[in-house]
Design a protein around this motif. Structure first.
Motif, PDB file in Angstrom:
ATOM      1  N   PRO A 571     -18.952 -17.017  43.926  1.00  0.00           N
ATOM      2  CA  PRO A 571     -18.913 -16.206  42.703  1.00  0.00           C
ATOM      3  C   PRO A 571     -18.244 -16.959  41.552  1.00  0.00           C
ATOM      4  O   PRO A 571     -17.193 -17.579  41.737  1.00  0.00           O
ATOM      5  CB  PRO A 571     -18.096 -14.976  43.121  1.00  0.00           C
ATOM      6  CG  PRO A 571     -18.150 -14.940  44.612  1.00  0.00           C
ATOM      7  CD  PRO A 571     -18.239 -16.371  45.055  1.00  0.00           C
ATOM      8  N   LEU A 573     -16.322 -16.179  38.597  1.00  0.00           N
ATOM      9  CA  LEU A 573     -15.618 -15.033  38.033  1.00  0.00           C
ATOM     10  C   LEU A 573     -15.535 -15.142  36.523  1.00  0.00           C
ATOM     11  O   LEU A 573     -15.252 -16.194  35.959  1.00  0.00           O
ATOM     12  CB  LEU A 573     -14.213 -14.925  38.634  1.00  0.00           C
ATOM     13  CG  LEU A 573     -14.154 -14.715  40.155  1.00  0.00           C
ATOM     14  CD1 LEU A 573     -12.714 -14.560  40.602  1.00  0.00           C
ATOM     15  CD2 LEU A 573     -14.962 -13.507  40.557  1.00  0.00           C
ATOM     16  N   GLY A 610     -15.906 -10.559  37.603  1.00  0.00           N
ATOM     17  CA  GLY A 610     -16.786 -10.929  38.688  1.00  0.00           C
ATOM     18  C   GLY A 610     -17.878 -11.856  38.205  1.00  0.00           C
ATOM     19  O   GLY A 610     -17.873 -12.328  37.067  1.00  0.00           O
ATOM     20  N   HIS A 699     -16.658 -10.239  46.306  1.00  0.00           N
ATOM     21  CA  HIS A 699     -15.679 -10.001  45.246  1.00  0.00           C
ATOM     22  C   HIS A 699     -14.383  -9.404  45.790  1.00  0.00           C
ATOM     23  O   HIS A 699     -13.533  -8.957  45.008  1.00  0.00           O
ATOM     24  CB  HIS A 699     -16.267  -9.061  44.184  1.00  0.00           C
ATOM     25  CG  HIS A 699     -17.272  -9.715  43.284  1.00  0.00           C
ATOM     26  ND1 HIS A 699     -18.567  -9.963  43.675  1.00  0.00           N
ATOM     27  CD2 HIS A 699     -17.163 -10.181  42.010  1.00  0.00           C
ATOM     28  CE1 HIS A 699     -19.224 -10.550  42.693  1.00  0.00           C
ATOM     29  NE2 HIS A 699     -18.397 -10.688  41.661  1.00  0.00           N
ATOM     30  N   LEU A 719     -14.066  -3.863  43.160  1.00  0.00           N
ATOM     31  CA  LEU A 719     -14.328  -5.293  42.998  1.00  0.00           C
ATOM     32  C   LEU A 719     -13.048  -6.097  43.194  1.00  0.00           C
ATOM     33  O   LEU A 719     -12.794  -7.080  42.516  1.00  0.00           O
ATOM     34  CB  LEU A 719     -14.931  -5.561  41.611  1.00  0.00           C
ATOM     35  CG  LEU A 719     -16.316  -4.958  41.385  1.00  0.00           C
ATOM     36  CD1 LEU A 719     -16.769  -5.186  39.963  1.00  0.00           C
ATOM     37  CD2 LEU A 719     -17.321  -5.531  42.356  1.00  0.00           C
TER      38      LEU A 719
END
Length: 727
Positions: A571, A573, A610, A699, A719
């Protein structure tokens, strides 16, 4: 011989079932046709009853209209009688003015006129004729001539048409039918109708007519007959033809019923009026007898034939034909199912043989396995074990049958508390085992549940692997190797590489699956386009199923690729405005399905941290599901919002009022290929929510599902701590 019997038994049973299933189909046909005919008969009977009830109501209303029409004529006659109460001796001009003011032609077109006949004796008649001449009205000639005790000559008749003026001087009291009605009105003090008669004007072409009389007294109506006769001055009367009277009375009826009107006052009924076609066959008839101003009239109403009296019967006949067609379709369906089940039973017989072969192979695999294995019953006793287990324990396999398996293990072994449960009921543990010669060995035990079969007490399969040497080697390694952490890190890296290689392999396999899939789809399409005419309906149906299956397989492969990409990528972010992201997704759904009208409510200023692409994928899946499962709701609603729980954690949610789901199966929602609704009701591939769960877990969050059938569903997710604190 035995094998031949076993082989032929399933075929014989299948043939018997084939016959039984088709007998059931015939019974279904007979029962369904019987139910259709019974339902049709009951509905036809009910419709006839309703039609007859409506007919009777219409007949009563039309009889009441005739009564009301005569009541209105009565009021007109009473008004004329009141003129003689107000004026001692009205003149012809008075009478003409009164009648002209009534506008008879527009109000009562059936009345031929309104007249007055005086009641006099012989001396009174002479005086009347003298006064009439002196008043300048000319000669009052009495017709018919002759000496009589009482006279009732017509003095006034308006409107003053030639026919009405010609009636002046006619002594109505001399004619028996008129005299009867005039006498009844005089004696009763009430209006009275005459019996059927022919008016003077209709002598050349007789037509049935009636005369309506109202008595006129000198002063108020006396209490007895003698006093009323003494005070009698004359009669206000109105002649009319029966057919025109009925036309005027029934002109406001929605649908005039065929009618026969009969005067039944005397013992000899007289038909006053009869519509054409009354004597034909009718569905219903209804007779009503009503008193009509001293007469008794019987109204005989007729409905006409069935198609006119009950037009709904034609629709019922159509329903009958539709019911018969439905019964035949049901019969065809049951017949087809019986044929399918017959084939299924033959297939089951072949599968039973295959099962026996599989069982034999399973037992061979256990027997020749190098790892010790044993089948345990529900009490933990050994039912059967292989030679490898007997070798580990140091006993014969026959001697182990019936013994408690736990009795072979060391009761003081603390490792018994370290059992590890895995998915599917599998548990693993490492225990100590005492051989028959007293030696203690370390074994790795793996327990797995065995599918239950009726009549067979088998509960678990235990796999026993002697790990004594391995544990000793591990102890030696622990003692000699002081760099365990580095080696663990190295193994961790190797495991990560293996996982990445496995994911890459899955990705590659998913890609490689597309090539043969495209070939299947392409050749099936060519077969459909170029050779469809050579196939029957069943062949074309199979071909359509193949193409739909390849399309669905393509969707599944694409979903697998998406799931693999989610698992591989790290991910990125960033600060994300979930409100804007949800609005973009909602706009895309509306553009893709412009016919839908869905109320979408999105909370303002929802912030999170996220990966934008992953969070967009998450919202597309959740909002797309909400859009799909509210398809059958006219007031479809989708809500995207946020809230905090009692501990202050921020939860986002996507809710709808769609089909919902059974909460008992909520745990299956996030597993790949698990669906709670049929493909026909709501198409899908079962990967979307699994992707959502993986995105949420990537997440550092969690996701929950709430819902009930027909009440919609709500998906709540976090999240992670970073997203909750920043938001």
């Amino acid at each position: 011989m035995s094998s031949t019997t076993d082989a032929t038994a399933p075929a014989t049973t299948a043939r018997h079932w084939w016959r039984g299933g088709h007998v059931v189909a015939l019974l279904v046909l007979a029962l369904s046709l019987l139910l259709v005919f019974l339902a049709w008969s009951q509905m036809r009977k009910r419709e006839l009853g309703l039609a007859e009830e409506q007919f009777r109501g219409s007949a009563g209303r039309q009889a009441a209209l005739v009564q009301l029409h005569l009541n209105n004529i009565e009021l007109t006659l009473r008004g004329g009688a009141s003129l003689f109460t107000a004026v001692e001796q009205p003149t012809p001009q008075h009478w003409r003015g009164y009648v002209d003011g009534l506008q008879l032609q527009s109000r009562f077109p059936s009345l031929l006129g309104l007249g007055y006949a005086i009641n006099v004796d012989a001396p009174g008649l002479a005086r009347l004729q003298e006064e009439w001449r002196d008043a300048g009205y000319g000669l009052l000639q009495l017709r018919p001539h002759g000496q009589r005790e009482r006279y009732g000559p017509i003095l006034y008749m308006a409107p003053e048409t030639q026919l009405n003026l010609g009636a002046r001087g006619f002594d109505m009291y001399s004619e028996p039918v008129r005299r009867q009605a005039m006498q009844a009105a005089m004696d009763s003090g009430e209006p009275r109708l005459s019996a059927s008669l022919v008016l003077m004007r209709d002598a050349s072409h007789p037509m049935q007519s009636l005369v309506f009389y109202t008595p006129v007294y000198a002063g108020p109506v006396a209490a007895n007959v003698q006093a009323r006769r003494a005070a009698m001055r004359g009669w206000v009367f109105a002649p009319f033809r029966i057919d025109t009277m009925l036309d005027g009375a029934l002109q406001t009826a929605p649908m005039r019923l065929p009618l026969r009107l009969v005067d039944v006052t005397s013992g000899n009924p007289v038909v006053l009026y009869q519509d054409a076609g009354v004597d034909a066959e009718h569905a219903f008839t209804h007779s009503l007898t009503r008193p009509m101003y001293g007469r008794q009239w019987r109204f005989e109403f007729h409905s006409g034939p069935h198609d006119a009296a009950a037009p709904q019967l034609a629709a019922l006949d159509s329903l009958l034909y539709a019911g018969i067609a439905t019964s035949l379709l049901l019969f065809a369906l049951v017949w087809s199912l019986a044929s399918v089940e017959s084939r299924a039973r033959r297939l089951a017989a072949r599968m039973t043989d295959s099962y026996r072969l599989s069982e034999q192979r399973f037992r061979s695999a256990i027997h020749f396995s190098a790892i010790g294995k044993a089948l345990l019953d529900s009490h933990g006793n050994i039912v059967e074990c292989n030679p490898a287990l007997a070798k580990i324990v140091g006993r014969d396999a026959e001697a182990l049958a019936g013994q408690m398996f736990d009795g072979l293990l060391d009761d003081g072994d603390t490792a018994a508390d370290d059992a590890q449960a895995e998915e599917g009921g599998v548990t693993r543990q490492t225990r100590s085992l005492r051989r028959s010669d007293g030696e203690t060995r370390h074994v790795q035990l793996t327990y797995a549940p065995v599918p239950h079969e009726p009549g067979i007490d088998l509960a678990r399969l235990v796999q026993v692997e002697d790990v004594t040497e391995r544990l000793r080697a591990e102890a030696d390694v622990l003692a000699l190797n002081r760099t365990l952490e580095a080696r663990v890190a190295a193994r961790t890296r190797e495991l990560s590489e293996a996982n990445r290689a496995l994911e890459a392999f899955a990705y590659s396999v998913s890609h490689d699956l597309r090539a043969p899939l495209r070939g299947i789809e392409g050749f099936s399409r060519l077969l459909s386009e170029q050779h469809a005419a050579q196939l029957d309906d069943t062949g074309r149906d199979y071909l359509d199923r193949v193409r739909r299956g390849t399309a669905r397989m393509g969707d599944l492969i694409e979903a697998l690729l998406t799931l693999a990409r989610i698992g591989r990528s790290e991910p990125q972010l960033d600060d994300i405005n979930l409100t804007e992201l949800a609005e973009e997704v909602a706009a895309g759904l509306a553009d893709a399905d412009p016919q839908r009208r869905v109320q979408v409510s999105i909370a303002a200023d929802m912030q999170a941290q996220g990966d934008r692409a992953l969070l967009r994928n998450l919202l597309e899946n959740l909002m797309g599901n909400a859009w799909k499962f509210t398809r059958d709701r006219a007031d479809a609603r989708i809500e995207v919002g946020q809230s905090r729980d009692d501990e202050g954690h921020l939860w986002f949610h996507v809710a709808d009022n769609g089909a919902g789901f059974d909460p008992d199966y909520a745990g299956k929602l996030f597993k790949p290929f698990q669906r709670l609704h049929s493909q026909e009701d709501f198409p899908g591939h079962g990967i979307g929510l699994a992707s959502v769960k993986r995105i949420v877990e990537r997440h550092g969050g969690e996701i929950r599902a709430e819902g009930s059938p027909g009440q919609g569903a709500t998906f709540r997710f976090t999240l992670g701590a970073v997203a909750g604190e920043d938001a």
